[in-house]
Design a protein around this motif. Structure first.
Motif, short mmCIF file in Angstrom:
data_model
loop_
_atom_site.label_atom_id
_atom_site.label_comp_id
_atom_site.label_asym_id
_atom_site.label_seq_id
_atom_site.Cartn_x
_atom_site.Cartn_y
_atom_site.Cartn_z
N THR A 280 12.04 47.04 -15.57
CA THR A 280 10.68 47.24 -16.05
C THR A 280 9.90 48.26 -15.23
O THR A 280 8.76 48.58 -15.56
CB THR A 280 9.92 45.90 -16.02
N ASN A 281 10.49 48.79 -14.15
CA ASN A 281 9.79 49.76 -13.33
C ASN A 281 9.47 51.00 -14.16
O ASN A 281 10.35 51.58 -14.79
CB ASN A 281 10.66 50.15 -12.13
N PRO A 282 8.19 51.43 -14.18
CA PRO A 282 7.82 52.58 -15.03
C PRO A 282 8.52 53.88 -14.66
O PRO A 282 8.54 54.82 -15.47
CB PRO A 282 6.30 52.68 -14.83
N ALA A 285 11.22 54.72 -17.37
CA ALA A 285 10.87 54.97 -18.78
C ALA A 285 11.51 53.98 -19.74
O ALA A 285 11.76 54.31 -20.91
CB ALA A 285 11.25 56.40 -19.17
N GLY A 286 11.84 52.77 -19.25
CA GLY A 286 12.45 51.78 -20.12
C GLY A 286 13.89 52.04 -20.47
O GLY A 286 14.46 51.40 -21.37
N PRO A 338 5.33 43.05 -9.55
CA PRO A 338 5.85 44.37 -9.17
C PRO A 338 6.08 44.44 -7.67
O PRO A 338 5.14 44.36 -6.89
CB PRO A 338 4.74 45.32 -9.61
#
Length: 450
Positions: A280-282, A285-286, A338
């Motif tokens: 899920t870390n941005p 980008a998924g 996070p």
């Protein structure tokens, strides 16, 4: 009349062409000779042995032009019994202008083979305009010995080389000195690879160590950095061979790096801890899907201990890049979201993989795995077994010799390692070589599984 005119036109052109024939031929020959002199060598690297197994071996090398590569191999040192295997497989054999990958199959376990590499240049101007040109055969003959239950019970491990070539040379020089039948490359070969040229420079043409894997095969396990960059994420198999699909059940075909086989009395089991950040870390980008990847490996791991040759092994050593334990309560365990905003942790990335430890640790314990060898933290460490974690863990050192990434001097406890394992005196002896200082910094002995 039209036909006669056409013939006359052709005849006129022919006469003009004949008049300049000698000059044009001379220029063409000179141009071809100049081009051949300027062309890079067709074989552009030493061979790199990859993806070894009891009955298979990969041979990979860089190309300097469009070509099909091949390997001549046999059991006689002069290759008088050699057979030739081409790059690629059935249907149309593979050709490339960058990398040749040749897979040798049907080999005999615990057997020494000799081999040499070669290629023939291809002129390709379209599907109906292919031409075979000159063939190049390397004069160097190399060798390897396949794995298996009767093979030598020895291995080495290197890790976190990160394209730091001075450290890489010290590591590979030590491995050449020890001459093990296999070296596990336990992740983070790169920092990031965006193009095939990046990967070729790391695996096939490393500075100062061009023939590091010509006689010692590397069994490569991904590190988190080996997923980073467009090429690493999507096309690394073009340079670093995946395991054969036939080596695993169809349920596990999407596990190209997982491996389990016998190296003498030692069962080697390779696992992939994946990225050190959550899916899920941005930053990603998924695009990353590591959670189900780890879950599938858990099912695969359980299946390996049902195989007779693994179940009967006196010693079992598992390899993965990110450690499965860290005693430091401030070491990010990789499952906190996070994590990069939690002030409790010293790093915004996982220093160890609690998720994998929860899934794989009970399987290790149930099957009396003696040792896990990990990497990632760039600092050698030994974690003794406990009642709750009955397997030991050795964490290999990083790529630092004189300076760290921020150009600060390296502390004495930071050094590259080569971890050597060998069965001797009825036990698995494990030596940790500190190649920065040229010493053996630790020794351990593991008794056979009950």
């Amino acid at each position: 009349m039209a036909d006669l005119s056409r013939r006359g036109f052709i005849g006129g052109v022919s006469a003009l062409a004949l008049g300049g024939c000698a000059t044009s031929a001379g220029k063409s020959a000179a141009t071809a000779a100049d081009a051949a002199e300027k062309a890079p060598p067709l074989i552009a690297s030493e061979p790199c042995l990859q993806a070894p197994g009891p009955d298979t071996m990969g041979v990979v090398f860089a190309l300097g032009g469009t070509a099909n590569g091949f390997v001549d191999y046999g059991e006689k040192s002069d290759l008088s019994d050699a057979r030739r295997v081409k790059c690629g497989g059935l249907r149309v054999t593979g050709w490339s202008d960058r990398v040749a990958q040749v897979r040798l199959t049907g080999l005999k376990p615990a057997t020494r083979y000799y081999y040499r590499i070669g290629a023939w240049r291809i002129s390709y101007k379209g599907g109906y305009a292919m031409k075979r040109l000159e063939e190049t055969v390397s004069p160097a003959i190399h060798s390897f010995t396949t794995a298996g239950e009767k093979a030598e019970s020895r291995f080495c491990v290197m890790n976190d080389t990160h394209a730091r070539w001075d450290a890489f040379k010290k590591v590979t020089d030590k491995i050449a000195e020890l001459a093990p039948p296999v070296c596990i490359w336990n992740g983070d070969a790169s920092n990031t690879s965006e193009t095939i040229d990046d990967a070729v420079s790391i695996f096939l043409t490393p500075e100062k160590s061009p023939a590091y894997a010509a006689d010692v095969p590397v069994l490569f396990e991904n590190g988190n950095h080996d997923f980073r960059g467009r090429f690493n994420a999507l096309e690394l198999d073009k340079v670093v061979m995946a395991r054969l699909p036939s080596e695993r059940d169809s349920r596990f075909w999407d596990l190209p790096r997982n491996v389990a086989y016998r190296q003498g009395d030692v069962a080697l089991i390779g696992l992939d801890t994946g990225e050190d950040k959550l899916d899920t870390n941005p930053l990603f980008a998924g695009l990353f899907n590591m959670a189900p990847y780890r879950e599938l490996q858990t099912e695969w791991l359980k299946e390996q201990f049902k195989r007779p040759e693994i179940a009967s092994a006196p010693y079992v050593v598992a390899f993965c890049h990110i450690p499965l334990f860290d005693a430091n309560p401030r070491a990010n365990p990789g499952d906190v979201a996070p994590a990069d905003k939690d002030p409790k942790y010293t790093h915004d990335f996982a220093l160890w993989q609690r998720t994998c430890a929860k899934m794989w640790g009970p399987v290790f314990a149930a099957n009396k795995v003696q040792l896990v060898i990990a990497a990632h933290e760039h600092c050698y460490r030994y974690d003794a077994p406990t009642a709750d974690r009955p397997w030991a863990q050795i964490v290999g050192g990083g790529p630092h010799l004189d300076f760290t990434w921020d150009k600060k001097p390296v502390a004495e406890n930071l050094f590259p390692t080569v971890i050597e394992g060998k069965v001797d005196g009825g036990k698995l002896q494990v030596l940790v070589h500190d190649v920065r200082h040229g010493t053996v910094c630790a020794r351990f002995a593991f008794a056979p599984r009950a």
